[in-house]
Design a protein around this motif. Structure first.
Motif, PDB file in Angstrom:
ATOM      1  N   GLU A 555      -2.754  -3.476 -28.697  1.00  0.00           N
ATOM      2  CA  GLU A 555      -3.739  -3.856 -27.691  1.00  0.00           C
ATOM      3  C   GLU A 555      -3.469  -3.075 -26.391  1.00  0.00           C
ATOM      4  OE1 GLU A 555      -6.480  -6.249 -27.825  1.00  0.00           O
ATOM      5  OE2 GLU A 555      -6.038  -5.502 -29.841  1.00  0.00           O
ATOM      6  N   TYR A 560      -4.994  -2.047 -18.483  1.00  0.00           N
ATOM      7  CA  TYR A 560      -5.089  -0.715 -19.096  1.00  0.00           C
ATOM      8  C   TYR A 560      -3.994   0.224 -18.615  1.00  0.00           C
ATOM      9  CZ  TYR A 560      -9.659  -2.629 -20.218  1.00  0.00           C
ATOM     10  OH  TYR A 560     -10.671  -3.448 -20.647  1.00  0.00           O
ATOM     11  N   ARG A 586      -7.848 -10.111 -25.752  1.00  0.00           N
ATOM     12  CA  ARG A 586      -9.116  -9.433 -25.483  1.00  0.00           C
ATOM     13  C   ARG A 586      -9.964 -10.232 -24.496  1.00  0.00           C
ATOM     14  NH1 ARG A 586     -10.582  -7.395 -31.655  1.00  0.00           N
ATOM     15  NH2 ARG A 586      -8.932  -5.825 -31.755  1.00  0.00           N
ATOM     16  N   ARG A 589      -8.759  -9.787 -21.015  1.00  0.00           N
ATOM     17  CA  ARG A 589      -9.216  -8.517 -20.430  1.00  0.00           C
ATOM     18  C   ARG A 589     -10.680  -8.589 -20.045  1.00  0.00           C
ATOM     19  NH1 ARG A 589      -6.745  -6.511 -24.931  1.00  0.00           N
ATOM     20  NH2 ARG A 589      -8.696  -5.673 -25.804  1.00  0.00           N
ATOM     21  N   PHE A 590     -11.489  -9.182 -20.922  1.00  0.00           N
ATOM     22  CA  PHE A 590     -12.918  -9.250 -20.639  1.00  0.00           C
ATOM     23  C   PHE A 590     -13.179 -10.035 -19.356  1.00  0.00           C
ATOM     24  CE2 PHE A 590     -13.921  -9.022 -25.476  1.00  0.00           C
ATOM     25  CZ  PHE A 590     -13.498  -7.707 -25.483  1.00  0.00           C
ATOM     26  N   ASP A 644     -15.435  -0.484 -19.836  1.00  0.00           N
ATOM     27  CA  ASP A 644     -16.048  -0.338 -21.161  1.00  0.00           C
ATOM     28  C   ASP A 644     -15.538   0.917 -21.863  1.00  0.00           C
ATOM     29  OD1 ASP A 644     -17.320   1.203 -19.201  1.00  0.00           O
ATOM     30  OD2 ASP A 644     -19.244   1.201 -20.246  1.00  0.00           O
ATOM     31  N   GLU A 647     -11.995   0.210 -23.116  1.00  0.00           N
ATOM     32  CA  GLU A 647     -12.017  -0.605 -24.344  1.00  0.00           C
ATOM     33  C   GLU A 647     -12.414   0.245 -25.553  1.00  0.00           C
ATOM     34  OE1 GLU A 647     -11.260  -3.729 -25.253  1.00  0.00           O
ATOM     35  OE2 GLU A 647     -10.387  -4.068 -23.285  1.00  0.00           O
ATOM     36  N   ASN A 651     -10.138   0.958 -28.920  1.00  0.00           N
ATOM     37  CA  ASN A 651     -10.570   0.806 -30.309  1.00  0.00           C
ATOM     38  C   ASN A 651     -10.326   2.084 -31.095  1.00  0.00           C
ATOM     39  OD1 ASN A 651     -11.460  -1.789 -29.767  1.00  0.00           O
ATOM     40  ND2 ASN A 651     -13.565  -1.132 -29.344  1.00  0.00           N
ATOM     41  N   TRP A 729     -18.126   0.048 -26.155  1.00  0.00           N
ATOM     42  CA  TRP A 729     -16.837  -0.595 -26.404  1.00  0.00           C
ATOM     43  C   TRP A 729     -16.897  -1.662 -27.490  1.00  0.00           C
ATOM     44  CZ3 TRP A 729     -16.335  -5.853 -25.202  1.00  0.00           C
ATOM     45  CH2 TRP A 729     -17.363  -6.403 -24.414  1.00  0.00           C
TER      46      TRP A 729
END
Length: 907
Positions: A555, A560, A586, A589-590, A644, A647, A651, A729
């Motif tokens: 993660e 970041y 997650r 973070r969001f 975004d 993220e 991924n 994202w």
């Protein structure tokens, strides 16, 4: 063009609306003396516009990699500016290149078209106003045009070869094709009016050079494009980097389809190019100056021999004798076919391994005999290989295979000093079975390197009995042999978390091709039945499953950069309380970066929030301090302004690490070594101890190298290579999950070539791409690669140039390296079997190519002679070597003096 006069256009006017230098928003046209590509592309748009205005036809023949697509899109965009409902047709060789045009048009409007004018560029997402329709065949095209709602139509040149239904095929194919093409022509003209399309763009126009070939494509093209009085389009722009592909008449033949008047047979090619053409040489921006291709390209001869393998040498001697006695291959008839000796083992292997039948492909090359399953010697090779196998119980060695595999396999994969782009190799072959043979052998060579990392993590050496047993299992490095090795070593290891169940990743390779892939990569895949799970697949699942603490390792940090996580979730399932670490991370973070989604809240279970005993860090917190200032700045900017993108990047690297790189092997080695010495039972304690353990390894790790390389190229990969928005994202990088092997192939039967283009342009797999001519033209493979291998010779210097042009392009790896080091080289390798017909072929091709390509560049050559001259004297003198910087003059430049057009302000 009905209702609109094209008039005259100047580069300064183009620059008012189009900025070809994406990195500099304030860029403006620098004048006729500038050598920057942005200025040259601007001049190209203006000059081609004027040619189209004056003659209705223009030929853009700039050297490979100069951005012909963008120049063509510049013309289309300015056309839409003055006529928003203009109909534009693009014909490209195949569906992959059509997809490339679609991507490039979106990128062009978003990043290069300057102003939101609601004629070309909209104000909602800075995307194009014009709609795009991709048409699989000409009948679909005609229907789409009749519908009348689109503006840019994409279809394939190959569609001209598919006009005869299977039920009607026979002796009347040409007549049927011509008739159907004429009907479609009339159908389109009835829909759009007598003028036809406002603009037709033909990509790789050299496909239409063989006017007298009698093919179905040529005959259909004559009817589809129409006569001089009933042309399909008002203006036609032709694109090709090799206009005189094999002979000087190619240019005349291409133009004859589209000119309003018949060509004077006495009109020279020089006169034609001066009147209709634009051809300029590419210049790469470097450390101190601009570089032409002759200043950094280096051609290498790669001799191979049998190296004291007498059985195989005897086989080959017998084969050469049979070429003469059975097939009549002599000096006099000069009928040797390029591609002999490319892969006699493949023919033998086809007796024991699945052999796929080549299917009709969207690539014209596959149907014209450039790539083949069967050559004149195929039956002879199959017979001799079968007899050899009966005698020695193995197939004959092939020195060219061994040499290429050695070149393409890194020796020190897991050591610190590495540039990941050095692992990328583009290999071209002619015999289609050779793509599989080479793919399999390179993967086998990689497996030896990867397996060593695994058994050394268990404290084993090369000569340990259990390692040798695993190495010699059938197949080598098998799952069963691996299970035995793990059981042998696992007696003193602390019990781990429960195993997780999972299925094979989506888009996994077809089972019929399983023997081609990496056996080591296969260990990390969960399968059904006995031996369905392995210790490697269980470890892989720990790094993937949200309920595993070790999945937190991949993660991103909460900011970041360096920040860790304080809470996790618990939920009830089957009467048991389970943890969910990843979902909690997650959503944290969001919330922090305002990336809330209804989906993330609505679909999750009922969670209870719990605090970690100690803040949990991820691998990002280990990597971030090791980044360069520019790399840190990029992450900092994403964290502050574009979470975004951060993220989406997370991924991307997570999927690449787990599925499409040797990083997963590195994770396994770390986890195994750590577990052998860790007695902590508590999951959170063990995870934190693992992070501490890895922190001592990270500086010299593959993980860091891949993270840096992925970070450097992520934006250009999204913008230029794939249909994936930079800030998308919420989308997964599913294509990477099927790229689990270091080497893979691309031929006419490859089902999903876009994933190969994505992987090869990323730092992830495949590292080695073995391709037939299906990847010879129109695709970009340049972001990570600077090495091309001509395992099978190209059919002509034009084909050879197109091959090299896949990696020799603006803004690619070579261009990037030249900005740092003026001594950087683009390697072009020619392997051959010494003292054989194979060397004769390479020697003859290199010598002829040297003289031919100098004139090909200026469109003054004659016809290329494909015959083989059986001499090897001094042929290496014709291999290209980097030259000192010299001034180069464009053969047919853009000119703006004495333009015989009305002086009119178009905009």
């Amino acid at each position: 063009m009905s209702g609109v006069e094209w008039g005259v256009l100047r580069p300064e006017s183009v620059a008012d609306w189009i900025n070809f230098d994406h990195s500099n928003p304030e860029w403006c046209y620098e004048g006729p003396d500038s050598t920057s590509m942005a200025s040259r592309q601007t001049e190209g748009v203006a000059y081609l516009w004027n040619l189209l205005s004056l003659h209705g036809v223009a030929l853009l023949a700039d050297e490979v990699g100069m951005g012909k697509t963008f120049q063509a899109l510049g013309i289309a965009a300015l056309l839409w500016k003055i006529k928003p409902n203009a109909k534009v047709l693009v014909m490209a060789p195949n569906k992959d290149i059509c997809a490339h045009w679609r991507r490039e048009y979106h990128a062009f409007v978003q990043f290069h078209y300057r102003q939101i004018d609601h004629r070309v560029k909209n104000g909602v997402n800075s995307g194009p106003m014009q709609s795009i329709e991709t048409c699989s065949d000409l009948e679909v095209l005609a229907t789409a045009v009749e519908k009348g709602t689109d503006h840019l139509y994409l279809t394939t040149i190959h569609a001209l070869s598919g006009l005869v239904p299977t039920s009607d095929k026979g002796t009347e194919n040409i007549r049927i094709a011509r008739g159907r093409a004429r009907e479609i022509h009339d159908q389109i003209k009835a829909a759009v009016g007598d003028g036809g399309f406002d603009l037709i763009i033909i990509d790789e126009a050299h496909y239409f050079r063989n006017r007298d070939g009698g093919s179905q494509r040529v005959n259909a093209a004559e009817e589809f494009f129409g006569t001089s009085r009933t042309g399909l389009g008002n203006k036609v722009l032709l694109l090709t980097a090799t206009p005189s592909h094999t002979k000087i008449d190619d240019i005349r033949n291409i133009l004859m389809y589209f000119l309003k008047t018949d060509l004077d047979s006495n009109c020279s090619v020089g006169e034609l190019m001066t009147k209709y053409g634009l051809r300029r040489f590419r210049r790469m921006q470097g450390l101190k100056c601009d570089y032409s291709k002759r200043e950094y390209r280096i051609e290498n001869d790669v001799p191979c021999d049998f190296n004291q393998r007498p059985e195989s040498e005897i086989f080959f001697a017998l084969y050469q004798k049979k070429l003469v006695t059975e097939l009549g291959m002599t000096r006099d008839n000069k009928s040797l076919l390029y591609g002999f000796l490319e892969g006699f083992e493949s023919v033998g292997r086809a007796e024991t391994e699945p052999l796929h039948t080549e299917v009709a492909d969207i690539s014209i090359e596959e149907s014209t005999g450039k790539d083949y399953y069967k050559a004149h010697d195929s039956e002879l090779l199959a017979r001799l290989s079968a007899r050899y196998f009966e005698t020695f119980r193995c197939l004959p060695d092939h020195p060219k295979y061994g040499s290429l595999v050695k070149q393409c396999t890194p020796k020190n994969l897991f050591e610190k000093s590495r540039d990941l782009h050095e692992h990328k190799h583009l290999v071209f072959v002619r015999r289609i079975p050779s793509v599989r043979e080479l793919t399999q052998r390179i993967n086998e060579a990689y497996d030896t390197v990867l397996a060593k990392k695994i058994y050394q993590a268990w404290g084993l050496n090369d000569d340990d009995r259990v390692v040798n047993k695993w190495r010699t299992s059938k197949p080598a490095w098998s799952r069963i042999g691996f299970d035995e090795l793990v059981r042998h070593c696992q007696s003193n290891i602390t019990p781990q978390e429960e195993d997780f169940n999972d299925e094979a990743p989506p888009d996994a390779n077809d089972e019929n091709d399983a023997y081609l892939g990496s056996a080591i990569a296969d260990l990390f895949v969960v399968k059904k039945g006995r031996h369905g799970s392995t210790d490697a697949s269980n470890v892989s699942l720990r790094f993937r499953k949200p309920e595993s603490a070790f999945a937190m390792f991949l993660e991103p940090s909460i900011d970041y950069k360096l920040g860790g996580y304080l809470t996790y979730y618990k939920f009830e399932q089957g009467g048991k309380h389970r943890a969910d670490y990843v979902t909690a991370a997650r959503e944290a973070r969001f919330r922090r970066h305002t990336l809330h989604t209804q989906e993330s809240v609505a679909t999750r279970r009922t969670y209870d929030t719990h605090k970690y005993v100690k803040e949990l860090k991820t691998v990002w917190s280990l990597v971030y301090p090791q980044l360069s200032k520019l790399q840190k700045k990029k992450l900092d900017d994403w964290a502050q302004n574009r979470p975004d993108i951060a993220e989406n990047f997370a991924n991307y690297v997570r999927t690449g690490f787990l599925f499409a790189s040797p990083v997963m092997v590195e994770f396994y080695a770390w986890f195994t070594k750590f577990s052998r010495n860790c007695n902590d039972v508590d999951v959170q304690v063990r995870y934190n101890a693992f992070v501490d353990y890895v922190s001592d390894q990270i500086e010299e790790s593959l993980t860091l190298a891949y993270f840096k390389s992925a970070l450097d190229t992520f934006e250009v990969l999204c913008e230029k290579i794939i249909d994936h928005k930079l800030g998308a994202w919420q989308k997964e990088w599913r294509a990477l999950t099927s790229l689990q092997s270091p080497a893979w192939f691309a031929s006419g039967e490859s089902k999903n070539r876009q994933r190969l283009i994505l992987g090869f342009n990323s730092p992830f797999y495949p590292n080695v791409l073995v391709a037939t001519s299906v990847f010879q033209e129109g695709v970009n493979l340049h972001l990570q690669c600077r090495k091309v291998h001509h395992y099978g010779l190209a059919g002509s210097p034009g084909d050879n140039e197109q091959r090299v042009g896949r990696v020799d392009r603006l803004f690619g790896k070579v261009n990037e390296l030249l900005k740092i080091d003026s001594k950087v080289e683009l390697e072009i390798n020619y392997p051959f079997l010494k003292n054989s017909i194979d060397e004769d072929q390479v020697a003859s091709f290199i010598a002829k190519k040297f003289h031919f390509e100098e004139k090909m560049d200026t469109c003054t050559q004659g016809t290329f002679n494909r015959s083989v001259e059986l001499t090897r004297e001094n042929w290496r003198d014709f291999l290209r070597r980097p030259k000192e910087s010299v001034a180069i003059k464009d053969p047919y430049p853009a000119k703006f003096d004495n333009i015989n057009l009305p002086k009119k302000d178009l905009f």
